[in-house]
Design an enzyme around this catalytic site. Structure first.
Site, mmCIF file in Angstrom:
data_model
loop_
_atom_site.group_PDB
_atom_site.id
_atom_site.type_symbol
_atom_site.label_atom_id
_atom_site.label_comp_id
_atom_site.label_asym_id
_atom_site.label_seq_id
_atom_site.Cartn_x
_atom_site.Cartn_y
_atom_site.Cartn_z
ATOM 1 N N TYR A 1 -5.355 5.487 -9.504
ATOM 2 C CA TYR A 1 -6.524 4.794 -8.912
ATOM 3 C C TYR A 1 -7.990 4.928 -9.680
ATOM 4 C CZ TYR A 1 -4.171 2.797 -4.921
ATOM 5 O OH TYR A 1 -3.187 1.731 -4.234
ATOM 6 N N CYS B 1 1.291 -1.139 -0.030
ATOM 7 C CA CYS B 1 -0.726 0.138 0.089
ATOM 8 C C CYS B 1 1.018 0.975 0.236
ATOM 9 C CB CYS B 1 -0.510 0.693 1.028
ATOM 10 S SG CYS B 1 -1.709 1.514 1.584
#
Length: 325
Positions: free
Chosen positions: A192, A49
């Site tokens: 994203y 992440c």
């Protein structure tokens, strides 16, 4: 029912990230409710992440390893609760199960979801990392990475091995905030917005904004060593954690395929420059990064096949020393 970032795509096909829920702040003031003391807090991360990884990098840069523990999840999302379809971050059952991941030493949790349930049994949001955990109160202090890096940067200086290393210097704060805003929207979150878009129009809008912003960064870095001048700041760290994932993941998995970072001379040398800073390479595990993205999003990569990739060596010499620091 648990939620993930994939669930945040609107009916018009655009990915819209929701804000973090736990936003308490640690204080260095005497007598405060959440004091900056050693061995009270624990940082849960995933190497995969980018948001969690930048918190770990800040901890390493400041030299706080001895004062705040760190535990990493397994990279690939797994089912978090029997009978539910939610997949998310989980911990291995032993140190040998997944290299780089560890069992939870504080709460013996099997999943990050369990940490949220301990902190708030009525919680209904996403079960994300990073998690900054308060061992004394048995709760989540904060799960917003931008808050956590600033707390690590300034609240623990009396414990830090590098207290004078300042990622958010007072004289550059306005500039850092300005850069963070457009880098977050178009690059950090922009990849994203490309990858999780479910319709062509929002994908193309995010794609255009992403590469316009990368061109802007390339231009800035042609004139100075870092984004806000010749001093390394949190703005550089935030950008780096996206760029280090770009060629191996975002180009393919999120369809960000106009150019590779290796095709931007200044951006590529910038990535190598930051990667070679003391402690930063310890926070980058490309095996976790690739396992997570290619294995955790079946709506994008249903068979979970992981591209072999080009194995970029970020330890090779860079040219950023040409700028004064």
């Amino acid at each position: 029912m648990g939620k993930t970032a994939i669930d945040e795509t609107s009916t018009d096909g655009e990915f819209k990230r929701t804000e973090s829920s736990f936003r308490s702040w640690i204080s260095s003031k005497e007598g405060c409710d959440i004091p900056a003391v050693a061995d009270r807090y624990h940082l849960y991360i995933s190497y995969a992440c980018p948001w969690a990884s930048r918190c770990f990098a800040t901890l390493k840069l400041k030299g706080l390893d001895h004062a705040i523990g760190v535990t990493s999840t397994k990279p690939k999302w797994e089912r978090t609760k029997e009978g539910e379809s939610h997949f998310g971050w989980t911990f291995p059952s032993s140190d040998n199960e997944e290299p780089g991941a560890q069992p939870d030493p504080i709460n013996n949790a099997k999943t990050v979801r369990e940490l949220y349930d301990i902190a708030n049994p009525n919680y209904t949001g996403k079960y994300t990392v990073p998690v900054l955990w308060d061992k004394a109160k048995k709760t989540i202090v904060n799960n917003e990475s931008s808050d956590i890096i600033r707390m690590l940067n300034s609240k623990f200086n009396h414990l830090a091995k590098r207290p004078d290393f300042d990622l958010y210097p007072r004289d550059l704060q306005a500039k850092i905030d300005e850069v963070n805003a457009w880098v977050y929207d178009s690059i950090n979150n922009g990849v994203y917005r490309c990858g999780f878009a479910t319709k062509q129009k929002p994908y193309e809008e995010a794609f255009e904004a992403l590469f316009n912003a990368l061109d802007r960064c390339e231009d800035i870095l042609s004139k100075q060593r870092y984004l806000c001048g010749n001093v390394f700041t949190e703005a550089d760290l935030r950008l780096f954690k996206t760029l280090i994932r770009f060629d191996e993941v975002y180009v393919v998995h999120f369809k960000c395929n106009k150019k590779l970072i290796r095709e931007y001379p200044n951006l590529f040398n910038f990535v190598k420059d930051v990667y070679q800073m003391d402690g930063i390479s310890d926070t980058v595990r490309m095996d976790h990064i690739k396992k997570h993205y290619y294995g955790s999003h079946p709506s994008i990569n249903p068979y979970g096949v992981i591209p072999v990739g080009s194995v970029i060596d970020y330890s090779t010499p860079h040219d950023r020393h040409k700028f004064n620091t």
